[in-house]
Design a protein around this motif. Structure first.
Motif, mmCIF file in Angstrom:
data_model
loop_
_atom_site.group_PDB
_atom_site.id
_atom_site.type_symbol
_atom_site.label_atom_id
_atom_site.label_comp_id
_atom_site.label_asym_id
_atom_site.label_seq_id
_atom_site.Cartn_x
_atom_site.Cartn_y
_atom_site.Cartn_z
ATOM 1 N N LEU A 1 -8.308 11.785 0.706
ATOM 2 C CA LEU A 1 -9.749 11.850 0.436
ATOM 3 C C LEU A 1 -10.197 13.253 0.034
ATOM 4 O O LEU A 1 -11.384 13.486 -0.157
ATOM 5 N N VAL B 1 -10.159 6.308 7.421
ATOM 6 C CA VAL B 1 -10.719 6.207 6.061
ATOM 7 C C VAL B 1 -12.115 5.580 6.134
ATOM 8 O O VAL B 1 -13.071 6.066 5.513
ATOM 9 N N THR C 1 -12.559 -1.108 4.469
ATOM 10 C CA THR C 1 -11.166 -0.808 4.807
ATOM 11 C C THR C 1 -10.390 -0.351 3.580
ATOM 12 O O THR C 1 -10.609 -0.878 2.482
ATOM 13 N N PRO C 2 -9.455 0.554 3.755
ATOM 14 C CA PRO C 2 -8.561 0.905 2.643
ATOM 15 C C PRO C 2 -7.383 -0.062 2.515
ATOM 16 O O PRO C 2 -6.582 0.099 1.598
ATOM 17 N N LEU D 1 -8.657 5.027 -4.092
ATOM 18 C CA LEU D 1 -8.351 6.221 -3.290
ATOM 19 C C LEU D 1 -7.809 7.359 -4.147
ATOM 20 O O LEU D 1 -8.069 8.527 -3.882
ATOM 21 N N PHE E 1 0.831 -1.209 0.000
ATOM 22 C CA PHE E 1 0.000 0.000 0.000
ATOM 23 C C PHE E 1 0.865 1.259 0.000
ATOM 24 O O PHE E 1 0.677 2.166 -0.818
ATOM 25 N N ARG F 1 -15.901 6.954 4.955
ATOM 26 C CA ARG F 1 -16.777 6.189 4.057
ATOM 27 C C ARG F 1 -18.131 5.913 4.701
ATOM 28 O O ARG F 1 -19.129 5.748 4.005
ATOM 29 N N SER G 1 -7.491 -0.951 -4.080
ATOM 30 C CA SER G 1 -7.803 0.082 -3.087
ATOM 31 C C SER G 1 -7.058 1.377 -3.382
ATOM 32 O O SER G 1 -7.621 2.475 -3.272
#
Lengths: 408, 408
Positions: B139, B106, B245-246, A138, A102, B110, A134
């Protein structure tokens, strides 16, 4: 190869043979799953007992300084670097492979502003695809999946920020030609990132030689750090000035104990540390890498190729109907051999009962990993013999081996 | 309190006194830093030796099933839940606090689509602010910082997705009134998230009673899981259906071993697992929580308040010039006592040399944590005595205590 004695002769002249005694292997097992969980280094129990009883129990918080806990991630990175063809200050040891993926996929997109396409292989280890999906979500980017090298010319264009591939396919052991593919990514201005989970500690990984930009990998397979040992990241020095992690934590801060309000990243690779590392697991990895001190990736790779080639040669002779799922050319294969079999699951269970530990992967793969650090040529002979005998006895059709456990 | 004998009498009637022998504390130390690194549970060395030598070394990959490694995170969550007023299926144990903060911040945004403001306290543990800043950047949101409760009415509006606060201030020990502030967040439709790093295992955390939505915390302070033990997350059941979840990893997948291309989150809290957990550190936490089995958060909190109040009372008597940085009302104070002092750093070093281990925090805080699980009232008496004697002897002005180590 026509006799076990011939295999023993190969062991007698194996320059890595002495490494085996640095591991505590159970006497009744041939362990062909070091690509899932590496074996226990013989010195690890005493090292960790000292850490737990003395450093933690007696010295308590003082060990962050006294026992150099705080600098352990950098020390582990330094031990790992030569095994992956990197410099110590290009490697960070932290978190899990997933979390590191990530960090680096986001960082890759930031290093290539204006580009938001991530290219991955459909057959990657699934987490890689999930995490890339993901990141694409994002960042408002696109995840593009390829099936193999033939798809790369179409998939790689000027929108691609990063091509992220698993160096060794975890199912088949098939290997990407890393140097060539890295160059292919660079031709469109994309970064190349390699997942080295099934490579580090067994293959002659050469990140500098490949020209790789980024890499991740885990510490618990061929590196023998212990179950769930921390993972690593690599960022080529040329990209470190522009590095911007999405997970800025205090261990990656330039002055962690200033406890300032603003995040000032540690210079270089340091910012990829996040929270307090799990020291027991991290020190397990430190000890395991010290076990490999002085061992070259090239010699590990050379032995791994010979081990896997011998296994294939023997099963070609003894079980000609077995369907090899791995590349036959050792240069295109990681340190594992996989076979497809309708009864792969019960076959693997039957072999485990015989003391030959491999594993099963969906849908029909019997997978055998050959850790060059501690496996002998006689182990390969004996394991192949067991495969032959198990199949000959029809053990793969025994109903008691068909029930699935949670983890296989 | 006028004599050590009186303190010993309090120990004699302390219902938690028996807990102390479940910890292996060095004989020559009064350990007032359990809020930085918890003490070693007496049973941990043998448990981890068995895990390392037998489960890893002998049984190898088989331990993922046989030794229930795969279900350890859920088991640890189940042991932790009663200490924080949650149900077992609302708690996940994984990664570091920093990484969990990222996941939940995050996820919070959401859960509140259309809202993108994150409100945090300026005096939070710095990582919280860094991570929230990163989430806001990813975000396209806004990070809004408050200085204290008085700023909340202005800061909380209909744009706020989440109010995320550190329950206990790591410098001063000041406590947010969690129930009231949670209600305040809810009145504008925001979620309330609590960082319980300095609370879990010492305070009567009551996430259900507070109405909290989300929480994170670490495993290595008052929970005694060992250096860098894995952290935890809490998501109230009512929010789990919408959880996204990110960091989607294979351990958080509904069917991790199907190795499917698409991410299908495990039901409920399960999706907050990511990669393979660091098992040695995780099992350390499991063992530590089993040490606390049957101990109520309320009884820990009650004792912690009495320990800290006694420390303040004694130093009020003996060192009336010391400037208390912590709230005087025990209901507004965590399980620590902090003093501001121009020579706080050398004073802490002088005390460490005397065997009283506290720590220093910038810029001028001498911090003393009181872990109710293993500290006695006589320890408080003796520690206060050492503070008095060190100051009386001018040890805080001794130049050999002024040199800063890397970690303090």
């Amino acid at each position: 190869m026509t006799s076990r004695e011939r295999a023993a002769e190969l062991d007698a002249v194996d320059e890595l043979a002495g490494l085996r005694e640095r591991f505590a292997l159970p006497a009744d097992v041939i362990y062909l799953d070091g690509n899932s969980l590496g074996a226990l280094p013989a010195s690890t129990p005493a090292r960790l007992a000292r850490v737990i009883e003395h450093e933690w129990g007696e010295r308590l918080i003082r060990s962050w300084n006294e026992a150099d806990w705080f600098t352990t991630p950098a020390r582990v990175a330094g031990r790992l670097a030569p095994l992956i063809g990197a410099d110590a200050d290009e490697v960070a040891v932290a978190d899990s492979t997933s979390v590191n993926l990530f960090k680096l996929l986001v960082a890759a997109c930031r290093l290539r502003p204006g580009r938001r396409t991530l290219v991955l292989e459909r057959g990657s280890f699934p987490t890689d695809v999930y995490i890339a999906g993901s990141v694409a979500e994002l960042l408002g980017g696109e995840l593009r999946l390829v099936d193999g090298p033939d798809d790369l010319p179409d998939a790689l264009d000027e929108t691609v920020a990063v091509l992220s591939l698993t160096h060794v396919d975890f199912r088949t052991g098939a290997l990407w030609p890393a140097r060539e593919v890295t160059a292919q990514a660079h031709r469109v201005g994309a970064l190349a990132m390699w997942d080295l989970c099934h490579s580090a500690g067994a293959l002659d990984v050469d990140l500098h030689g490949w020209g790789a930009d980024l890499a991740v990998g885990c510490g618990y397979k061929y590196l023998n750090g212990g179950p769930g040992a921390p993972a690593f990241c690599f960022v080529a020095r040329r990209h470190q000035d522009g590095l911007a992690t999405p997970l800025p934590g205090w261990h990656g801060h330039a002055e962690p104990f200033a406890m300032g309000l603003d995040y000032a990243p540690a210079p270089g690779i340091g910012q990829l540390a996040v929270g307090t590392p799990p020291m027991l697991s991290l020190i397990g990895l430190d000890e395991a890498l010290s076990t490999m001190d002085g061992v070259s990736a090239k010699s590990l790779r050379a032995k791994g190729q010979r081990l896997t080639s011998l296994f294939i040669e023997l099963l070609d002779q003894w079980c000609p109907d077995l369907v090899l799922a791995s590349p036959r050319d050792p240069r295109s294969r990681g340190s594992q051999v996989s076979y497809r079999h309708a009864d792969a699951y019960p076959l693997v269970q039957a072999l485990i009962e015989r003391g030959v530990i491999g594993d099963f992967r969906e849908p029909d793969i019997a997978r055998f990993g050959f850790a060059p650090a501690y496996l002998r040529f006689v182990d390969v002979w004996d394991a192949a013999r067991h495969v032959r005998d198990a199949l000959a006895a029809g053990e793969h059709r025994d109903p008691r081996f068909a029930a699935r456990g949670a983890v296989t």
